[in-house]
Motif scaffolding. Structure first.
Motif, short mmCIF file in Angstrom:
data_model
loop_
_atom_site.label_atom_id
_atom_site.label_comp_id
_atom_site.label_asym_id
_atom_site.label_seq_id
_atom_site.Cartn_x
_atom_site.Cartn_y
_atom_site.Cartn_z
N LEU A 46 0.95 -1.34 0.01
CA LEU A 46 0.19 -0.01 -0.08
C LEU A 46 0.71 1.25 0.06
O LEU A 46 0.47 2.28 -0.57
CB LEU A 46 -0.76 -0.07 1.29
CG LEU A 46 -1.87 -1.19 1.13
CD1 LEU A 46 -2.81 -1.01 2.42
CD2 LEU A 46 -2.85 -0.88 -0.08
N GLY A 47 2.09 1.29 0.54
CA GLY A 47 2.98 2.33 0.71
C GLY A 47 3.40 2.82 -0.55
O GLY A 47 3.60 3.87 -0.99
N ARG A 48 3.54 1.73 -1.48
CA ARG A 48 4.21 1.91 -2.64
C ARG A 48 3.14 2.79 -3.76
O ARG A 48 3.36 3.29 -4.76
CB ARG A 48 4.32 0.44 -3.68
CG ARG A 48 5.46 -0.25 -3.21
CD ARG A 48 5.71 -1.60 -3.86
NE ARG A 48 6.72 -2.22 -3.44
CZ ARG A 48 7.10 -3.32 -3.97
NH1 ARG A 48 6.16 -3.98 -4.95
NH2 ARG A 48 8.19 -4.12 -3.69
N ARG A 49 1.79 2.80 -3.26
CA ARG A 49 0.74 3.33 -3.76
C ARG A 49 0.40 4.87 -2.97
O ARG A 49 -0.64 5.11 -3.45
CB ARG A 49 -0.57 2.37 -3.98
CG ARG A 49 -0.19 1.31 -5.10
CD ARG A 49 -0.97 0.20 -5.03
NE ARG A 49 -0.45 -0.72 -5.81
CZ ARG A 49 0.66 -1.75 -5.95
NH1 ARG A 49 1.40 -1.64 -4.93
NH2 ARG A 49 0.78 -2.49 -6.95
N GLY A 50 1.13 5.11 -2.18
CA GLY A 50 0.72 6.30 -1.28
C GLY A 50 -0.39 6.10 -0.46
O GLY A 50 -1.11 7.04 -0.13
N LEU A 51 -0.61 4.81 0.09
CA LEU A 51 -1.75 4.45 0.81
C LEU A 51 -1.22 3.97 2.14
O LEU A 51 -0.11 3.44 2.32
CB LEU A 51 -2.56 3.49 0.33
CG LEU A 51 -3.31 3.97 -0.97
CD1 LEU A 51 -4.01 2.63 -1.67
CD2 LEU A 51 -4.17 4.86 -0.79
N ALA B 157 -6.66 -10.32 -2.81
CA ALA B 157 -6.20 -9.51 -4.00
C ALA B 157 -7.39 -8.82 -4.32
O ALA B 157 -7.62 -7.70 -4.65
CB ALA B 157 -5.62 -10.18 -5.15
N GLU B 158 -8.90 -9.57 -4.36
CA GLU B 158 -9.88 -8.98 -4.69
C GLU B 158 -10.42 -7.96 -3.71
O GLU B 158 -10.83 -6.94 -4.10
CB GLU B 158 -11.01 -10.06 -4.84
CG GLU B 158 -10.72 -11.02 -6.21
CD GLU B 158 -11.61 -12.09 -6.11
OE1 GLU B 158 -11.90 -12.71 -7.31
OE2 GLU B 158 -12.34 -12.69 -5.07
N PRO C 75 -6.13 0.38 -9.63
CA PRO C 75 -6.35 -0.14 -10.96
C PRO C 75 -5.65 -1.27 -11.58
O PRO C 75 -6.17 -1.87 -12.67
CB PRO C 75 -5.57 1.10 -11.79
CG PRO C 75 -4.52 1.44 -10.60
CD PRO C 75 -5.15 1.41 -9.42
N ASP C 76 -4.68 -1.98 -10.62
CA ASP C 76 -4.07 -3.17 -11.25
C ASP C 76 -5.18 -4.21 -11.27
O ASP C 76 -6.16 -4.38 -10.29
CB ASP C 76 -3.32 -3.59 -10.03
CG ASP C 76 -2.22 -2.35 -9.32
OD1 ASP C 76 -1.23 -2.36 -10.02
OD2 ASP C 76 -2.54 -1.76 -8.57
N SER C 77 -4.71 -5.28 -12.16
CA SER C 77 -5.64 -6.56 -12.22
C SER C 77 -5.12 -7.34 -10.96
O SER C 77 -4.07 -7.23 -10.26
CB SER C 77 -4.99 -7.14 -13.34
OG SER C 77 -3.66 -7.87 -13.41
#
Length: 226
Positions: free
Chosen positions: A32-37, A56-57, A66-68
């Motif tokens: 989540l940190g990689r995504r600023g979360l 993952a879902e 946005p990732d699959s």
């Protein structure tokens, strides 16, 4: 006392056989940190027992990623693989207990929310892949714990009735899943489950801190029938 009708053992992997739950929490934080979360405090509880795919879902929906699903799972796999293979250790007494059970010719299987690729690399490192009749994964049966599916799948592969299986688990979700399948459950102490340890103890047949607690003549007599 464990009934003599128990004829096979099914183990969870993370938090039960190996001390890896802190790893997965850190992966959540870093992912989540990689995504600023920021990782929310209730996340571990919210995903406890979910399969790799279900988790993952959940992440995709909750955090609007946005990732699959496939990309999320692949990233987690990449983040965890080296640490699990090279830095994660077994729970106290787990390796001697596995050897002890194997020496008594008791069939064993693993029922886990981890991935087949990880376990098929991890187990041979310690020469214990031969201990297990089969490996079973919540992703492959379609539902995570507390659903009984993965436990029933393991019992079927072992050719042992579910009520003749003994399961080892560290979470309430795992305990309830095994019990829903009709199995007796021994819970294994894990630091990340401290907040629920009283409920875990109440829900299981025994609660252990070290697998060596079971390597006794009494356990052998009542389980194996020696």
């Amino acid at each position: 006392m464990i009934s003599k009708h128990i004829r096979a053992i099914i183990f969870d992997f993370d938090g039960t056989l190996v001390d890896s739950m802190n790893l997965w929490h850190q992966i959540d934080v870093d992912f989540l940190g990689r995504r600023g979360l920021v990782c929310p405090d209730d996340l571990s509880m919210a995903i406890s027992g979910k399969s790799f795919t279900e988790t993952a879902e959940y992440f995709k929906e909750r955090f609007l990623l946005p990732d699959s699903i496939a990309k999320i799972k692949a990233e987690w796999d990449e983040m965890s693989r080296n640490t699990i293979l090279n830095e994660i250790g077994f729970k106290p007494g787990a390796l001697p207990f596995l050897s002890w059970v194997y020496a008594h010719s008791i069939p064993m299987a693993i029922a886990t929310s981890n991935t087949r690729s990880t376990l098929e690399l991890f187990l041979p490192q310690y020469g214990i892949d031969r201990y297990f009749h089969s490996l079973h994964f919540t992703c492959e049966v379609g539902r995570g714990k507390p659903h009984p599916d993965v436990f029933l799948d393991a019992a079927k592969a072992l050719d042992v009735l579910p009520e003749h299986c003994l399961a080892f688990e560290d979470t309430l979700e795992g305990i309830h899943g095994a019990q829903s399948a009709g199995m007796a459950v021994i819970s294994v102490d894990d630091a990340l489950q401290t907040h629920r340890v009283d409920r875990i103890k109440e829900s299981s047949l025994y609660h252990i801190h070290n697998f060596r607690e079971l390597m006794t003549p009494e356990f052998s007599k009542n389980f194996i029938g020696d």
